[in-house]
Design a protein around this motif. Structure first.
Motif, short mmCIF file in Angstrom:
data_model
loop_
_atom_site.label_atom_id
_atom_site.label_comp_id
_atom_site.label_asym_id
_atom_site.label_seq_id
_atom_site.Cartn_x
_atom_site.Cartn_y
_atom_site.Cartn_z
N LEU A 143 46.66 19.90 -55.58
CA LEU A 143 45.21 19.47 -55.68
C LEU A 143 44.79 18.24 -54.82
CD1 LEU A 143 45.73 19.31 -59.43
CD2 LEU A 143 45.17 21.23 -58.22
N LYS A 144 43.66 18.28 -54.57
CA LYS A 144 43.12 16.91 -53.62
C LYS A 144 42.72 15.98 -54.83
CE LYS A 144 41.48 18.29 -48.91
NZ LYS A 144 40.54 18.15 -47.86
N LYS A 145 43.14 14.84 -54.41
CA LYS A 145 42.57 13.71 -55.16
C LYS A 145 41.10 13.56 -55.19
CE LYS A 145 47.08 11.07 -54.89
NZ LYS A 145 47.41 9.63 -54.53
N ASP A 151 42.88 10.38 -63.51
CA ASP A 151 43.81 9.95 -62.87
C ASP A 151 45.20 10.65 -63.00
OD1 ASP A 151 45.31 9.07 -65.37
OD2 ASP A 151 43.79 7.40 -65.71
N PHE A 152 45.98 10.03 -62.36
CA PHE A 152 47.45 10.93 -62.17
C PHE A 152 48.21 11.02 -63.57
CE2 PHE A 152 52.21 11.24 -60.59
CZ PHE A 152 51.92 12.55 -60.35
N GLN A 156 48.81 14.58 -65.71
CA GLN A 156 50.11 14.91 -65.92
C GLN A 156 50.18 15.51 -67.51
OE1 GLN A 156 52.19 11.15 -64.44
NE2 GLN A 156 53.65 12.58 -63.78
N LEU A 157 49.66 14.54 -68.25
CA LEU A 157 49.57 14.99 -69.78
C LEU A 157 48.94 15.99 -70.42
CD1 LEU A 157 49.14 11.31 -71.11
CD2 LEU A 157 50.94 12.56 -71.31
N GLU A 158 47.73 16.47 -69.61
CA GLU A 158 46.93 17.62 -69.68
C GLU A 158 47.88 18.73 -69.15
OE1 GLU A 158 43.92 18.06 -70.78
OE2 GLU A 158 43.33 15.90 -71.29
N LEU A 159 48.50 18.69 -68.11
CA LEU A 159 49.24 19.85 -67.56
C LEU A 159 50.69 20.16 -68.05
CD1 LEU A 159 47.95 19.47 -63.85
CD2 LEU A 159 46.95 20.81 -65.82
N ILE A 160 51.40 19.20 -68.58
CA ILE A 160 52.52 19.46 -69.18
C ILE A 160 52.50 20.74 -70.23
CG2 ILE A 160 54.47 18.46 -70.60
CD1 ILE A 160 54.03 15.88 -68.98
N GLU A 161 51.67 20.67 -70.78
CA GLU A 161 51.42 21.77 -72.09
C GLU A 161 51.26 23.08 -71.39
OE1 GLU A 161 46.93 21.77 -73.48
OE2 GLU A 161 48.12 19.93 -74.02
N ALA A 162 50.79 23.19 -70.08
CA ALA A 162 50.61 24.25 -69.62
C ALA A 162 51.91 24.89 -68.80
CB ALA A 162 49.47 24.27 -68.48
N PHE A 167 55.98 16.69 -60.84
CA PHE A 167 54.71 16.29 -60.28
C PHE A 167 55.17 15.54 -58.88
CE2 PHE A 167 53.62 16.60 -64.50
CZ PHE A 167 52.49 17.12 -64.60
N GLU A 168 54.28 15.64 -57.68
CA GLU A 168 54.55 14.56 -56.71
C GLU A 168 53.09 13.99 -56.30
OE1 GLU A 168 55.87 17.06 -53.35
OE2 GLU A 168 57.95 16.99 -54.13
#
Length: 254
Positions: A143-145, A151-152, A156-162, A167-168
């Motif tokens: 993903l392009k910032k 924010d990062f 992270q919290l949004e995507l962990i459930e998916a 993450f890098e």
């Protein structure tokens, strides 16, 4: 040169994107073709997730919109090219495992070419399945910032459930890793968040990497360059450790 660390993809070397733009366009056009063919000639990205993903990757290499539409139109037509996927496993010099994924319209040509590249670079082509245990298949989303509102930490919290497992956080990009089985879930989650990946693909991540002296590591880079210059090759995976010394040498050479 796909692999495990932030330095591992040869496409990210300075100047490599412009230098290999034609190759990148060929790669995503084939990806579009296969996505349509494997989904009953469905050229609608709304109902064909694989095609939607291929279009995102085409945008990620700055393919013009009209070129994307022409590729979709051709792939859904009666004169569409007929491609199939092939993979090859073998060893390069110095004991480095190499996994080559191809998309081809001529299997005999591809087999001969891959075998020749291994041989010319002091490698050896193995049998299918012989090296698969050395790699884990993962979904990788870049993903392009500059295109993100989150924010990062929130991301992270949004995507962990998916299904995000790692993450890098790099200078211009966030990279998200998922298990192979969660690739579709992550694609859907990003879509629901109105986040369009710069690139999303399935990669073979080495379970362990091998560090080589710089001169030997460059032998492997030359082998991988030869594969990536072949029109039938889509991706090359390896278990070479990309050290800071090697990364600096690649930047210097590019």
């Amino acid at each position: 040169m796909a692999g495990h660390s932030k330095w591992s993809n040869i496409k990210h070397r300075k100047g490599a994107q412009d230098k290999k733009r034609a190759k990148q366009f060929t790669r995503v056009i084939k990806e579009i073709n296969v996505a349509i063919k494997e989904n009953n000639q469905n050229g609608d990205p709304e109902t064909n997730p694989a095609l939607r993903n291929a279009i995102q990757n085409a945008k990620g290499v700055n393919m013009p919109k009209d070129t994307i539409q022409r590729a979709i139109k051709k792939a859904t037509g009666a004169d569409a090219d007929s491609y199939e996927k092939m993979s090859f496993e073998g060893y390069g010099p110095h004991g480095i495992a190499i996994f080559v994924e191809c998309t081809t319209d001529n299997t005999n040509r591809t087999v001969a070419s891959v075998r020749s590249i291994f041989t010319k670079h002091d490698g050896s082509l193995g049998t299918n399945g012989s090296l698969e245990f050395l790699f884990d298949r993962k979904g990788v989303f870049t993903l392009k910032k500059e295109h993100l509102d989150l924010d990062f930490e929130t991301l992270q919290l949004e995507l962990i459930e998916a299904g995000a497992t790692r993450f890098e956080n790099e200078e211009d990009f966030f990279t998200i890793y998922t298990d192979f089985t969660d690739f579709g879930n992550m694609s859907d989650k990003l879509d629901a968040q109105n986040i369009e990946p710069h690139n999303s693909e399935l990669q073979r991540i080495p379970q362990n990497t091998i560090e080589l002296p710089l001169n030997e590591a460059k032998d492997i880079v030359n082998l991988i360059d030869a594969f990536e210059d072949d029109d039938d090759v889509q991706d090359v995976f390896h278990n070479l450790k990309m050290t800071d010394e090697l990364e600096a040498a690649l930047e210097e050479d590019s």
